[in-house]
Design an enzyme around this catalytic site. Structure first.
Site, short mmCIF file in Angstrom:
data_model
loop_
_atom_site.label_atom_id
_atom_site.label_comp_id
_atom_site.label_asym_id
_atom_site.label_seq_id
_atom_site.Cartn_x
_atom_site.Cartn_y
_atom_site.Cartn_z
N GLU A 52 26.86 80.64 6.24
CA GLU A 52 28.08 81.46 6.15
C GLU A 52 27.83 82.82 5.48
O GLU A 52 28.54 83.79 5.76
CB GLU A 52 29.19 80.72 5.41
CG GLU A 52 29.80 79.57 6.20
CD GLU A 52 29.05 78.25 6.03
OE1 GLU A 52 27.94 78.26 5.43
OE2 GLU A 52 29.56 77.21 6.48
N PHE A 114 37.59 65.69 0.13
CA PHE A 114 36.28 66.00 0.70
C PHE A 114 36.27 67.47 1.16
O PHE A 114 37.16 67.91 1.87
CB PHE A 114 35.98 65.08 1.88
CG PHE A 114 34.67 65.41 2.55
CD1 PHE A 114 33.47 65.32 1.85
CD2 PHE A 114 34.63 65.87 3.86
CE1 PHE A 114 32.26 65.64 2.45
CE2 PHE A 114 33.43 66.20 4.46
CZ PHE A 114 32.24 66.08 3.76
N GLN A 115 35.24 68.19 0.78
CA GLN A 115 35.09 69.62 1.07
C GLN A 115 36.29 70.44 0.60
O GLN A 115 36.65 71.43 1.22
CB GLN A 115 34.79 69.85 2.56
CG GLN A 115 33.42 69.29 2.95
CD GLN A 115 32.90 69.81 4.27
OE1 GLN A 115 33.68 70.07 5.18
NE2 GLN A 115 31.59 69.94 4.38
N LYS A 164 44.49 72.49 6.91
CA LYS A 164 44.36 71.94 8.26
C LYS A 164 45.71 71.54 8.86
O LYS A 164 45.93 71.72 10.06
CB LYS A 164 43.42 70.73 8.22
CG LYS A 164 42.88 70.35 9.59
CD LYS A 164 41.80 69.29 9.49
CE LYS A 164 41.26 68.95 10.88
NZ LYS A 164 40.23 67.91 10.82
N MET A 482 10.19 96.09 -6.11
CA MET A 482 10.95 96.84 -7.12
C MET A 482 10.89 96.15 -8.47
O MET A 482 10.79 96.82 -9.51
CB MET A 482 12.41 97.00 -6.65
CG MET A 482 13.21 98.01 -7.46
SD MET A 482 12.51 99.67 -7.40
CE MET A 482 13.45 100.40 -6.07
#
Lengths: 584, 186
Positions: A52, A114-115, A164, A482
Site C-alpha cells: 500500500e 479482525f483488521q 463495510k 548520504m
C-alpha cells in the site's frame, strides 16, 4: 430524481463524477464490496500494487505530473497503516490525494475486530483532513467534499474511512452539484495594498531575487507562465527550491540554479547578498535557510503563500501576501505594468555582474575519471541522451537525488517528482509508475540509489504487470551514500551501518521480475547502456556501478549560513578568482 | 536596502530558539475557536498543540449552536508573540475550524470559570471556611456535618485565591471547568 444504490456503487459513481480515471490500490476484506463494483465497470482503471505504501507514492507521482488529485483504495487495518508514510509524504509536499480505506462494520468498531485499526485517529496528523463515514446517506457528499478539500487552498492528502456495512447499505446518491457548497473556501486573491508595496520595492531594488518553490507548480501551469513573464520582464534572477524545479525553465536566461543545502554556490550567495527577497510559494524550510540568525541578513523579504501558517513560521517577513501564486502574480504584473514597468536597471546590471562572478566558481565541478563512473558524469550523460524528449524524472532520496537536481535540467513544471519535505526513501520507483500511468507515451526515469530502490522494489511487479516502461537508473555505490557522507564529515569517519551488504544482482532481479536489466561499470560503455535502457520497450533496470566514496557538493553544513558553503573539488580548482572567493 | 528605507525583518533567532522562553517574554492569551461540531474536531485541536509543542493552560468545549452544528472551544495558551501568532494560523487552517478569535488582543473580554471546592473539617475551621465563602460569594451546594461543597464563579485568579485560603481549612477536592470567555460589547 434520486438514485438509490449501495455505498460501494456510490464510491465508483462519485469517483467517475470527479473525473477519476485511475485508482491505485490493494484489495482486502473490508473493501471487497468496492472491488466488486470496480470489477463491473470499465471507466476507472485499477492499478494493483504490491504494497500500500507503493499505492500512495504512485498516486503522488500521478498527481504531481498531472496536477489532478491521485486516488488510492486500501483495506482496513494494515492496508491503512501501510499508507501512512505516503500520506505524510504528501502532506509535507502539498500533494492532493484522496485515499479511500475500508473499515470493519460500524457495529464492530471499538471491539478490536479482525483488521481493525483506528484509521482516522492514526491518520489525523498526516492528512489535511479525514472522515469516518458512518451512514451511507453521507457517503457521496463526503467524497465530493474530500476532493474539494484535497485540491483547494494548499493541496494535501485526505482520507475517507468507509465501514463495510456502509458499503453494503443503500441510499440516495448525490452528485457533485447537488451538495451544499463546502464551507472550506481558502482565500485566493492577495491583498492589493501588499502587492502594490511589493511592486514599489521591485522598482527600486538593487539586488532582488525570486526565490520560488513548489507552490508555483501546485498553482498550475498558468502560475509558471506568469513567473516566467515576471522574471523575463524585470530581469530579476530566479532560484528555486527542490520542489519548484521546472516552474522557471533551467534554460531561461534568469535561471541561477537550485538553492539550499546542496544548491548552487551562485544561488545561495545571491540569497545571502540580496536586498529584496521575493519568496513565491516556498516555505523557508531548514534545508534552505541554514543558520536562521545569519539568513540573508540585509534583505527586505516578501512572501507569497496560500497558507497563512507559512507566514512568519520560520523567518520573519516584511511583506506577507496570502493568496494563490497564480492570482497574486497576475495582479502583481498588472500593477507593475500600469506603473510603467520600472526597474532599477543600472543596479540590476551590477547585481548580475556579481552573480556571474559567483557562477564562474563552477561549483558543480568534479574530478572525472577514465576508469570509474562518477555519479555526476552518469547524470550528465543521462541528461545529454534524454534532452529534448518528453521526459519525466522521479528520484529516491539521498545523494543521487541531489545530484539529479543539480545535473538534470527541467524546462517545464510537473516533470520532476521527488520527496522533498519528508525525504522518503522508496518514493521514486512507485512514483515513476504513477507518472507512467498518467503519461503512457512519455519517457519516465527513476534516478535511484541502490539502498533507496530496495525499499519498494516489489513494485517492479506492478510495472511489469501493467507494461509500464519505467526506466530505473540506479546509481549503485553499495552505500547509503548520504549517510556515509555525513558520517565522514561529522562523525569522524565512523561508517556505522551505512554499507549495503548482500545487495542483489540487479540484472538477475530484473529477469526474475520479467523485465530487462543491464549493468555498466566502464565509463566508455555508459552511453550505450543508457541508450539501451531508453530504447528498450518495457521496464528496465540499469545498474550503474559508480564511485563508492563520492561526496555531494556544494554543501552548506547544518547550522551554517549560506556564505559558508563547502565546495569540494571546485575549491581546489585554483584557477577561479573572484569577488565571491573571499566569502568561501 | 537602505534606499528603500524600510525596516529589516530578519529574525535574530533560530527556528530552534523560537520557543525558547528565555528568548522572548511568554504571554498568556485566551483564544475562542468556533468549530464544526463533528467527530474528532477536539482531537484535531489538541493534536495540533501536542504535535507542534504548544502549551494548553486550560480548555473548555461545548456545543453552542445545535442546529448550526457549532461548538466553541475556549482555550488559554501561553507562548512568545511569534508562537501565539503561529498557533492562531495553525488553528485557522484546520478544515472544520470556522473562526479563531484572540480575545486577549481583540479588546476587552469577560472571562469566567466555575469551581467546586470540597472542604472537610469541624469546629472553628468549619466556621472560618463558611465565613470566607461568604466573602467570596461562593454558594454552598452540598453540606454534611463534616464537609461543605462550595460553588464559586469568577476569574481564574479569584478561584486560585479561594483555593489558597481553603487549603489550610481542609480543602480535600477541587474541580474547575477551565475558562469560558466572550468579548465585551457588541
Amino acid at each position: 430524481m434520486s438514485r438509490i444504490m449501495t455505498g460501494a456503487r456510490m464510491v465508483i459513481e462519485a469517483l467517475r463524477d470527479q473525473g477519476v480515471d485511475t485508482v491505485f490500490g490493494y484489495p482486502g476484506g473490508a473493501v471487497l464490496p468496492i472491488y466488486d463494483e470496480l470489477f463491473q465497470q470499465n471507466d476507472i482503471t485499477h492499478v494493483l500494487v504490491r504494497h500500500e505504501q507503493g499505492a500512495v507514492h504512485m498516486a503522488e507521482g500521478y498527481a504531481r505530473s498531472t496536477g489532478k488529485p491521485g486516488v488510492v483504495l486500501v483495506t482496513s487495518g494494515p492496508g491503512a497503516t501501510n499508507a501512512v508514510t505516503g500520506l505524510t509524504d504528501a502532506l509535507m509536499d502539498s500533494i492532493p490525494l484522496v485515499v479511500l480505506s475500508g473499515q470493519v462494520p460500524t457495529f464492530l468498531i471499538g471491539t478490536d475486530g479482525f483488521q481493525e485499526a483506528d484509521t482516522v485517529g492514526i491518520t489525523r496528523p498526516c492528512t489535511k483532513h479525514n472522515w469516518l463515514v458512518k451512514d451511507t446517506a453521507d457517503l457521496s457528499a463526503t467524497i465530493h467534499k474530500a476532493f474539494h478539500v484535497a485540491t483547494s487552498g494548499r493541496p494535501g492528502p485526505v482520507l475517507i474511512d468507509i465501514p463495510k456495512d456502509v458499503q453494503f447499505a443503500e441510499d440516495a446518491y448525490q452528485g457533485p452539484k447537488q451538495i451544499d457548497p463546502p464551507r472550506y473556501q481558502p482565500v485566493r486573491k492577495g491583498s492589493v495594498t501588499a502587492i502594490t508595496r511589493l511592486v514599489e520595492l521591485i522598482e527600486q531594488a538593487e539586488r532582488p531575487i525570486l526565490y520560488t518553490g513548489g507552490g508555483v507548480v501546485n498553482s498550475g501551469p498558468g502560475a509558471s507562465q506568469l513567473l516566467r513573464e515576471l522574471a523575463d520582464a524585470t530581469g530579476i534572477p530566479v532560484t528555486s527550491t527542490l520542489m519548484g524545479l521546472g516552474a522557471y525553465p533551467a534554460s531561461g536566461k534568469n535561471w541561477i540554479g537550485m538553492l539550499g543545502m546542496h544548491g548552487l554556490y551562485e544561488a545561495n550567495l545571491a540569497m545571502h547578498g540580496c536586498d529584496l527577497m521575493i519568496n513565491i510559494g516556498a516555505r523557508f524550510d531548514d534545508r534552505i535557510t541554514g543558520r536562521i540568525a545569519e539568513f540573508s541578513p540585509d534583505s527586505v523579504k516578501a512572501h507569497i503563500d496560500i497558507d497563512p501558517s507559512s507566514i512568519n513560521k520560520v523567518i520573519h517577513v516584511d511583506i506577507p501576501i496570502i493568496g494563490d501564486v497564480g492570482h497574486v502574480l497576475e495582479d502583481l504584473l498588472k500593477i507593475w505594468k500600469s506603473r510603467g514597468r520600472k526597474v532599477n536597471t543600472a543596479a540590476l546590471g551590477k547585481w548580475w555582474e556579481q552573480i556571474e562572478g559567483w557562477k564562474s566558481k563552477n561549483c558543480l565541478f568534479y574530478r572525472n575519471s577514465d576508469t570509474i563512473i562518477k555519479p555526476q558524469f552518469a547524470l550528465q550523460r543521462l541528461e545529454a541522451l534524454t534532452k529534448g524528449r518528453d521526459r519525466y524524472v522521479a528520484t529516491e532520496v539521498g545523494q543521487h537525488q541531489m545530484w539529479a537536481a543539480q545535473f538534470l535540467h527541467f524546462d517545464e513544471p510537473n516533470r520532476w517528482m521527488t520527496s522533498g519535505g519528508l525525504g522518503t526513501m522508496g518514493y521514486g520507483l512507485p512514483a515513476s509508475i504513477g507518472v507512467q500511468m498518467a503519461h503512457p507515451e512519455a519517457l519516465v526515469i527513476n534516478v535511484a540509489g541502490d539502498a533507496s530502490w530496495l525499499m519498494n522494489m516489489q513494485e517492479m511487479g506492478t510495472a511489469v504487470q501493467f507494461r509500464l516502461p519505467v526506466k530505473q537508473f540506479i546509481l549503485n555505490n553499495e552505500r547509503l551514500g548520504m549517510v556515509r557522507q555525513w558520517q565522514q564529515l561529522l562523525h569522524g569517519e565512523r561508517y556505522s551501518q551505512s554499507w549495503s551488504d548482500s545487495l542483489p544482482d540487479f540484472v538477475k532481479l530484473a529477469e526474475a521480475f520479467g523485465c530487462k536489466g543491464a549493468q555498466v561499470q566502464d565509463p566508455k560503455d555508459l552511453d550505450d547502456a543508457i541508450q539501451q535502457m531508453i530504447d528498450y520497450d518495457g521496464p528496465f533496470i540499469l545498474d550503474v556501478l559508480v564511485e563508492k566514496h563520492e561526496n555531494c557538493f556544494p554543501m552548506i553544513p547544518s547550522g551554517k549560513p549560506h556564505n559558508e558553503m563547502l565546495l569540494g573539488d571546485a575549491e581546489t580548482q585554483g584557477a577561479i578568482q573572484g569577488a565571491g572567493a573571499a566569502l568561501v | 536596502m537602505n534606499a528603500l528605507n524600510i525596516q529589516k525583518g530578519a529574525s535574530s533567532h533560530s527556528a530552534y530558539d523560537l520557543r525558547d522562553p528565555n528568548a522572548q517574554v511568554e504571554e498568556s492569551h485566551t483564544l475562542a475557536v468556533l468549530v464544526e461540531n463533528e467527530p474528532g474536531v477536539l482531537a484535531r485541536v489538541i493534536g495540533l498543540f501536542s504535535g507542534r509543542g504548544y502549551n494548553i493552560d486550560s480548555l473548555t468545549v461545548a456545543e453552542v449552536d445545535h442546529t448550526g452544528h457549532q461548538s466553541r472551544i475556549t482555550m488559554v495558551t501561553s507562548g512568545t508573540p511569534a508562537v501565539i501568532e503561529q498557533i492562531k494560523a495553525q488553528l485557522g487552517r484546520i478544515v472544520p475550524v470556522h473562526e479563531v478569535h484572540d480575545l486577549t488582543v481583540e479588546g476587552p473580554a469577560v472571562e469566567r470559570e466555575l469551581g467546586l471546592f470540597k472542604v472537610c473539617g469541624q469546629g472553628d475551621k468549619r466556621v472560618e471556611a463558611l465565613r470566607i465563602a461568604e466573602i467570596f460569594r461562593a454558594n454552598v451546594v452540598d453540606s454534611t456535618l463534616e464537609s461543605f461543597v462550595f460553588e464559586l464563579v469568577g476569574t481564574p485568579s479569584k478561584l486560585d485565591a479561594f483555593a489558597e485560603l481553603m487549603r489550610p481549612l481542609g480543602l480535600s477536592d477541587l474541580a474547575r471547568t477551565g475558562v469560558a470567555a466572550l468579548a465585551r460589547g457588541i
